[in-house]
Design a protein around this motif. Structure first.
Motif, PDB file in Angstrom:
ATOM      1  N   HIS A 116       0.871  -1.237   0.131  1.00 32.64           N
ATOM      2  CA  HIS A 116      -0.056   0.011  -0.167  1.00 32.64           C
ATOM      3  C   HIS A 116       0.951   1.287  -0.092  1.00 32.64           C
ATOM      4  CE1 HIS A 116       0.964  -1.229   4.076  1.00 32.64           C
ATOM      5  NE2 HIS A 116       0.448  -0.231   4.424  1.00 32.64           N
ATOM      6  N   THR A 117       1.782   1.466   0.923  1.00 30.23           N
ATOM      7  CA  THR A 117       2.721   2.228   0.687  1.00 30.23           C
ATOM      8  C   THR A 117       3.783   2.664  -0.530  1.00 30.23           C
ATOM      9  OG1 THR A 117       4.454   1.295   2.236  1.00 30.23           O
ATOM     10  CG2 THR A 117       2.829   2.475   3.506  1.00 30.23           C
ATOM     11  N   ALA A 118       4.177   1.482  -0.787  1.00 34.73           N
ATOM     12  CA  ALA A 118       4.771   1.470  -2.245  1.00 34.73           C
ATOM     13  C   ALA A 118       4.254   1.910  -3.487  1.00 34.73           C
ATOM     14  CB  ALA A 118       5.231   0.117  -2.424  1.00 34.73           C
ATOM     15  N   ASP A 119       2.703   1.533  -3.486  1.00 38.22           N
ATOM     16  CA  ASP A 119       1.979   1.903  -4.521  1.00 38.22           C
ATOM     17  C   ASP A 119       1.676   3.445  -4.509  1.00 38.22           C
ATOM     18  OD1 ASP A 119      -0.380   1.061  -6.665  1.00 38.22           O
ATOM     19  OD2 ASP A 119      -1.170   2.523  -4.926  1.00 38.22           O
ATOM     20  N   ARG A 120       1.542   4.222  -3.233  1.00 32.53           N
ATOM     21  CA  ARG A 120       1.189   5.382  -2.957  1.00 32.53           C
ATOM     22  C   ARG A 120       2.599   6.224  -3.436  1.00 32.53           C
ATOM     23  NH1 ARG A 120       0.627   6.555   2.897  1.00 32.53           N
ATOM     24  NH2 ARG A 120       2.942   6.295   2.887  1.00 32.53           N
ATOM     25  N   ASP A 121       3.568   5.843  -2.949  1.00 36.64           N
ATOM     26  CA  ASP A 121       5.016   6.471  -3.251  1.00 36.64           C
ATOM     27  C   ASP A 121       5.061   6.591  -4.684  1.00 36.64           C
ATOM     28  OD1 ASP A 121       5.426   6.912  -0.714  1.00 36.64           O
ATOM     29  OD2 ASP A 121       6.705   5.474  -0.317  1.00 36.64           O
ATOM     30  N   VAL A 122       5.121   5.321  -5.500  1.00 36.69           N
ATOM     31  CA  VAL A 122       5.238   5.365  -6.786  1.00 36.69           C
ATOM     32  C   VAL A 122       4.423   6.160  -7.569  1.00 36.69           C
ATOM     33  CG1 VAL A 122       5.403   3.985  -8.929  1.00 36.69           C
ATOM     34  CG2 VAL A 122       6.380   3.005  -6.748  1.00 36.69           C
ATOM     35  N   ARG A 123       2.983   6.105  -7.257  1.00 37.48           N
ATOM     36  CA  ARG A 123       2.062   7.146  -7.671  1.00 37.48           C
ATOM     37  C   ARG A 123       2.500   8.437  -7.653  1.00 37.48           C
ATOM     38  NH1 ARG A 123      -2.400   4.298  -9.646  1.00 37.48           N
ATOM     39  NH2 ARG A 123      -2.599   2.169  -8.934  1.00 37.48           N
ATOM     40  N   GLY A 124       3.161   8.719  -6.511  1.00 35.31           N
ATOM     41  CA  GLY A 124       3.615  10.374  -6.335  1.00 35.31           C
ATOM     42  C   GLY A 124       4.815  10.423  -6.806  1.00 35.31           C
ATOM     43  N   GLY A 125       5.359   9.624  -7.586  1.00 40.03           N
ATOM     44  CA  GLY A 125       6.845   9.808  -8.302  1.00 40.03           C
ATOM     45  C   GLY A 125       7.871   9.781  -7.169  1.00 40.03           C
ATOM     46  N   TRP A 127      10.600   7.077  -5.014  1.00 36.53           N
ATOM     47  CA  TRP A 127      11.191   5.570  -5.196  1.00 36.53           C
ATOM     48  C   TRP A 127      11.790   5.383  -4.000  1.00 36.53           C
ATOM     49  CZ3 TRP A 127      10.530   1.363  -7.146  1.00 36.53           C
ATOM     50  CH2 TRP A 127      11.408   0.092  -7.101  1.00 36.53           C
ATOM     51  N   GLU A 128      11.141   4.870  -2.870  1.00 39.64           N
ATOM     52  CA  GLU A 128      11.502   4.973  -1.560  1.00 39.64           C
ATOM     53  C   GLU A 128      11.902   3.319  -1.381  1.00 39.64           C
ATOM     54  OE1 GLU A 128      12.405   7.226   0.431  1.00 39.64           O
ATOM     55  OE2 GLU A 128      11.265   8.843  -0.341  1.00 39.64           O
ATOM     56  N   ARG A 129      12.904   2.782  -2.006  1.00 37.48           N
ATOM     57  CA  ARG A 129      12.932   1.466  -1.968  1.00 37.48           C
ATOM     58  C   ARG A 129      13.484   1.017  -0.535  1.00 37.48           C
ATOM     59  NH1 ARG A 129      17.491  -1.827  -5.657  1.00 37.48           N
ATOM     60  NH2 ARG A 129      17.257  -3.959  -4.705  1.00 37.48           N
ATOM     61  N   GLU A 130      14.318   1.507   0.261  1.00 39.44           N
ATOM     62  CA  GLU A 130      14.515   1.036   1.817  1.00 39.44           C
ATOM     63  C   GLU A 130      13.305   0.966   2.554  1.00 39.44           C
ATOM     64  OE1 GLU A 130      17.095  -0.949   2.540  1.00 39.44           O
ATOM     65  OE2 GLU A 130      17.606  -0.846   0.636  1.00 39.44           O
ATOM     66  N   HIS A 131      12.799   2.134   2.352  1.00 40.41           N
ATOM     67  CA  HIS A 131      11.627   2.646   3.364  1.00 40.41           C
ATOM     68  C   HIS A 131      10.338   1.536   2.959  1.00 40.41           C
ATOM     69  CE1 HIS A 131       8.526   4.995   5.311  1.00 40.41           C
ATOM     70  NE2 HIS A 131       7.798   5.006   4.493  1.00 40.41           N
ATOM     71  N   ASN A 132      10.350   0.990   2.042  1.00 40.39           N
ATOM     72  CA  ASN A 132       9.331   0.230   1.441  1.00 40.39           C
ATOM     73  C   ASN A 132       9.851  -1.488   1.559  1.00 40.39           C
ATOM     74  OD1 ASN A 132       6.843   1.925   1.188  1.00 40.39           O
ATOM     75  ND2 ASN A 132       7.945   2.706  -0.411  1.00 40.39           N
ATOM     76  N   ARG A 133      10.769  -1.814   2.008  1.00 42.65           N
ATOM     77  CA  ARG A 133      11.385  -2.867   1.964  1.00 42.65           C
ATOM     78  C   ARG A 133      10.379  -3.778   2.687  1.00 42.65           C
ATOM     79  NH1 ARG A 133      16.021  -5.340   0.243  1.00 42.65           N
ATOM     80  NH2 ARG A 133      16.958  -3.129  -0.017  1.00 42.65           N
ATOM     81  N   GLY A 134      10.143  -5.098   2.142  1.00 40.31           N
ATOM     82  CA  GLY A 134       9.289  -5.915   3.222  1.00 40.31           C
ATOM     83  C   GLY A 134       9.738  -6.853   4.138  1.00 40.31           C
TER      84      GLY A 134
END
Length: 242
Positions: A116-125, A127-134
């Protein structure tokens, strides 16, 4: 005999009631006030949860014999009042168990993998790779509170994962198997990585997940709620998250 449909349900119910000789009335687009004259001579009412079936409303249906709820929870119906009038109540606790089980698994995988957070971030332009690591579900212990239709369905969906499933149910015993370990709450407090609720909302269970409840856990936990919202006291959950 008249049955009033206040909520939209699967058409097979109306078809079978009509075949049994009932006159089915569609009131699904009517407001609570507009439904009052419609239910005056009703034998039955079919509902989901559009508005409460309280004494003030049901007192207008003096010929009422039954209320059928297309769903599991009955907290939207005044059971004490209906019992005083010998009105029979029917629900369908098993009807959506598979959907709930799948939804529970979807919620758990989404929160573990931060979909959910990765989708929101990508749609907002972003790329928070570490923040959204699962986090992997593999090796975790999942604690279920309530092992009725929905709890069992979720446990079944978890069989394909390398997880340990614990289940506590105050009103059941002897349900343990190779897939599910039947435990007391102390075991869930000490061992669970994930907590999932599968219980009805009653006077006993309302706000059972309070500050003391969350403080009893020995690990940091993930919580998913497949029960009613009032099972968890929101303020206590917020503090526990902090």
């Amino acid at each position: 005999m008249k049955v009033v449909f206040i909520d939209t349900v699967h058409p097979i119910l109306e078809e079978r009631l009509q075949a049994a000789g009932f006159n089915c009335i569609d009131a699904t687009s009517k407001s609570r006030e507009e439904c009052i004259p419609v239910i005056e001579n009703a034998t039955g009412i079919v509902v989901r949860s559009r508005f409460p079936m309280d004494a003030a409303f049901l007192s207008n249906a003096q010929k009422l014999k039954f209320i059928a709820r297309a769903g599991a929870g009955m907290e939207n119906i005044d059971e004490e009042y209906t019992k005083s009038r010998s009105v029979n109540l029917y629900n369908a606790p098993e009807g959506n168990r598979n959907a709930v089980g799948e939804h529970a698994l979807g919620m758990l995988l989404a929160v573990f993998n931060k979909l959910h957070t990765a989708d929101r971030d990508v749609r907002g332009g972003k790329w928070e790779r570490e923040h959204n690591r699962g986090v992997e579900l593999d090796g975790k212990t999942v604690g279920l509170i309530g092992f009725g239709n929905n709890g069992q369905a979720f446990a079944k969906k978890l069989r394909g994962f390398d997880v340990e499933v614990l289940a506590y149910d105050k009103y059941k015993e002897g349900f343990g198997s190779s897939d599910v370990e039947e435990v007391e709450m102390d075991a869930i407090f000490s061992r669970a990585d994930v907590l999932s609720f599968h219980i009805p909302q009653t006077k006993e269970t309302k706000f059972m997940a309070n500050a003391d409840f969350f403080d009893a856990f020995q690990k940091s936990i993930y919580v998913i709620n497949l029960s009613r919202g009032k099972i968890i006291r929101t303020s206590a959950l917020v503090e526990a998250l902090k």
